[in-house]
Design a protein around this motif. Structure first.
Motif, short mmCIF file in Angstrom:
data_model
loop_
_atom_site.label_atom_id
_atom_site.label_comp_id
_atom_site.label_asym_id
_atom_site.label_seq_id
_atom_site.Cartn_x
_atom_site.Cartn_y
_atom_site.Cartn_z
N GLU A 191 0.88 -1.17 0.00
CA GLU A 191 0.00 0.00 0.00
C GLU A 191 0.91 1.22 0.00
OE1 GLU A 191 -3.45 0.01 2.67
OE2 GLU A 191 -2.96 2.06 3.27
N ASP A 220 1.09 5.75 -0.71
CA ASP A 220 0.52 7.04 -1.05
C ASP A 220 1.53 7.72 -1.97
OD1 ASP A 220 -0.07 9.87 -0.93
OD2 ASP A 220 -1.37 9.42 0.79
N THR A 265 3.29 2.86 -11.51
CA THR A 265 2.39 4.00 -11.34
C THR A 265 3.15 5.32 -11.48
OG1 THR A 265 2.71 3.80 -8.97
CG2 THR A 265 0.72 2.81 -9.88
N HIS A 321 -1.68 6.45 -6.38
CA HIS A 321 -1.63 5.63 -5.18
C HIS A 321 -1.84 4.15 -5.48
CE1 HIS A 321 -2.05 9.58 -3.53
NE2 HIS A 321 -3.22 9.72 -4.14
N SER A 350 -3.46 0.57 -3.29
CA SER A 350 -3.90 -0.09 -2.05
C SER A 350 -3.52 -1.56 -2.06
CB SER A 350 -5.42 0.06 -1.86
OG SER A 350 -6.11 -0.58 -2.91
N TYR A 399 -7.87 -0.64 -11.46
CA TYR A 399 -7.64 0.68 -10.88
C TYR A 399 -8.99 1.31 -10.54
CZ TYR A 399 -2.78 0.84 -12.62
OH TYR A 399 -1.45 0.60 -12.86
N HIS A 420 -6.30 12.65 -2.70
CA HIS A 420 -6.79 11.31 -3.05
C HIS A 420 -7.99 11.34 -3.98
CE1 HIS A 420 -4.31 10.44 0.50
NE2 HIS A 420 -4.01 9.39 -0.19
N CYS A 477 -5.89 5.13 -8.15
CA CYS A 477 -5.34 4.17 -7.18
C CYS A 477 -5.40 2.77 -7.76
CB CYS A 477 -6.16 4.24 -5.88
SG CYS A 477 -5.51 3.22 -4.54
N LEU A 499 -2.70 4.82 3.50
CA LEU A 499 -3.63 5.73 2.81
C LEU A 499 -4.58 6.41 3.81
CD1 LEU A 499 -4.42 3.60 -0.38
CD2 LEU A 499 -3.04 5.67 -0.25
#
Lengths: 277, 277
Positions: free
Chosen positions: A32, A34, A75, A80, A82, A137, A154, A265, B150
């Motif tokens: 995960e 950010d 990316t 982001h 997860s 995504y 976000h 994300c 996140l």
């Protein structure tokens, strides 16, 4: 498979061994992270990348030895994840179990906004990128007059009210195997603009509009370009049918703007067998 | 209504006029804010409060004149709100409509993580605090081995697996009108420990466990204290029935720890009539 794709796969495979080098053991990791303030996954000279953070943490874990990693999806800056899947080859005398790898890497990744959700010894021949059969995504739009507060960095903030049903009608024209040249970044390095979009779902939940996209692979900026055009449909500037025409034009100039990275994300990478099962 | 509650209401009402002073017009505002790094809603000498940020933004909006505000709920340091309701009295010669108030205040609140979602002229006699008939909060636990990434600063991280169904069974003992002394902060200034908890719902969604609580009003730290005890039930350290006994004891020392502020978010304030309708 078109010959250009085959040659590209050969080239890419040649640069990353399908199996770890002698004395190394391959681990599958679920990350995960950010992406805010980073240059994205890939190591670059001009800023902090997720790859550099991970490889430095791994080097600390194994006592300073250099470690190399590969990802299922590179990316962009500000994007982001997860549940990104990554591989890392560690000395096999490290005698660590999956839980120690997960917690040890997460510890050495502090205080950065990157952590390991799962770790597992990789099956023979498994490769984070080449074994993957799908990527999913989620693109999130905050659709209200007021700027984002709790979701800052976000979401993409769109003030104009969006009609999610119209967006879905437009999205339906894009699902399937197509030449996606109209939604491809100029810098895209893929040999072919052909991609099969398995899913493109638009939903509203209160003040949020989400776009979920799933495919074996995507072109560079493909989802952000799709989101930028879908937003024009949602706000009534375009009809849903216009997306069919833009797709057929195979011309990037016909499509809408690239939506900003912070709304994107990575939420899932699929493999024939779950590496963490 | 117990006489102590009546006298407390009279005292509180006396300190804030039910109607704005001569030449002022009252506005109802709906706020979203991130409490991270603040001292909470209320003005204090030791740090930045949401109230100070709002009143300073409002003063800028009306050309420097001092402005006073009142809230439906005084959240603690680190606690968030997605829909706090606040009142603010502005000079009635400001000639502004609700949209200008919303956008102007949000503009002057930059770069702080506070913004106005809605603004409306208040009905005669309306008061953000005294007219409110319910407050609803959500407490969010991130329940997994790996630290938050996140969701950092917006969840309580609990590593031990939680049984949300057991937590709900325990929560059911707490719903209704009770003496909540066991779940009340020592610093609580309320005259009575009696409160009516209308809702206490525990749900799991993937790696998240959420606790939603609704009441006319809450004691200081009541929800965080309830969350701290519910977590002990979820992790199997307490039986659900123990919550019934802890409640009956009317003794703060019998209950679990106070859960951290970052998991708490005010999500709704109820009024007999929606001030923003």
């Amino acid at each position: 498979m078109p010959s250009c794709v085959v040659s590209r796969l050969r080239k890419a495979r040649a640069s990353v061994a399908d199996n770890p080098a002698e004395g190394l053991k391959r681990w599958a990791l679920k990350l995960e992270y950010d992406g805010t303030g980073t240059v994205g996954w890939q190591r670059q000279h001009n800023g902090l990348s997720i790859q550099e953070l991970l490889e430095k943490a791994a080097a600390k874990l194994v006592g300073g030895q250099a470690v190399s990693s590969a990802t299922a999806g590179r990316t962009d800056a500000g994007v982001h994840a997860s549940a990104m899947v990554v591989q890392i080859d560690l000395p096999d005398n490290a005698m660590r179990d999956a839980r120690q790898i997960r917690d040890g890497l997460s510890y050495h990744l502090k205080p950065h906004r990157v952590a390991i959700l799962e770790a597992a010894a990789a099956a023979p021949g498994w490769h984070a990128r080449f074994s993957a059969i799908s990527r999913a995504y989620r693109y999130t739009i905050l659709n209200r007059p007021t700027r984002p507060v709790l979701d800052i960095d976000h979401v993409w903030h769109v003030r104009r009210p969006l009609d999610a049903e119209a967006m879905q009608r437009g999205a339906n024209y894009l699902v399937g195997r197509h030449d996606f040249s109209s939604f491809r970044a100029a810098a895209c390095q893929a040999n072919s603009p052909l991609r099969t979009l398995d899913k493109l779902e638009v939903r509203r939940a209160g003040q949020y509009v989400t776009i979920e996209a799933k495919a074996r692979s995507f072109l560079h900026h493909q989802i952000r370009n799709l989101a930028g055009s879908l937003q024009l449909v949602g706000s009534g500037q375009w009809t849903p049918e216009r997306l069919r025409d833009v797709l057929a034009a195979c011309d990037r100039r016909q499509a809408g703007p690239t939506a900003p990275p912070e709304g994107l994300c990575l939420i899932e990478v699929g493999y024939p067998e779950d590496p963490f099962a």
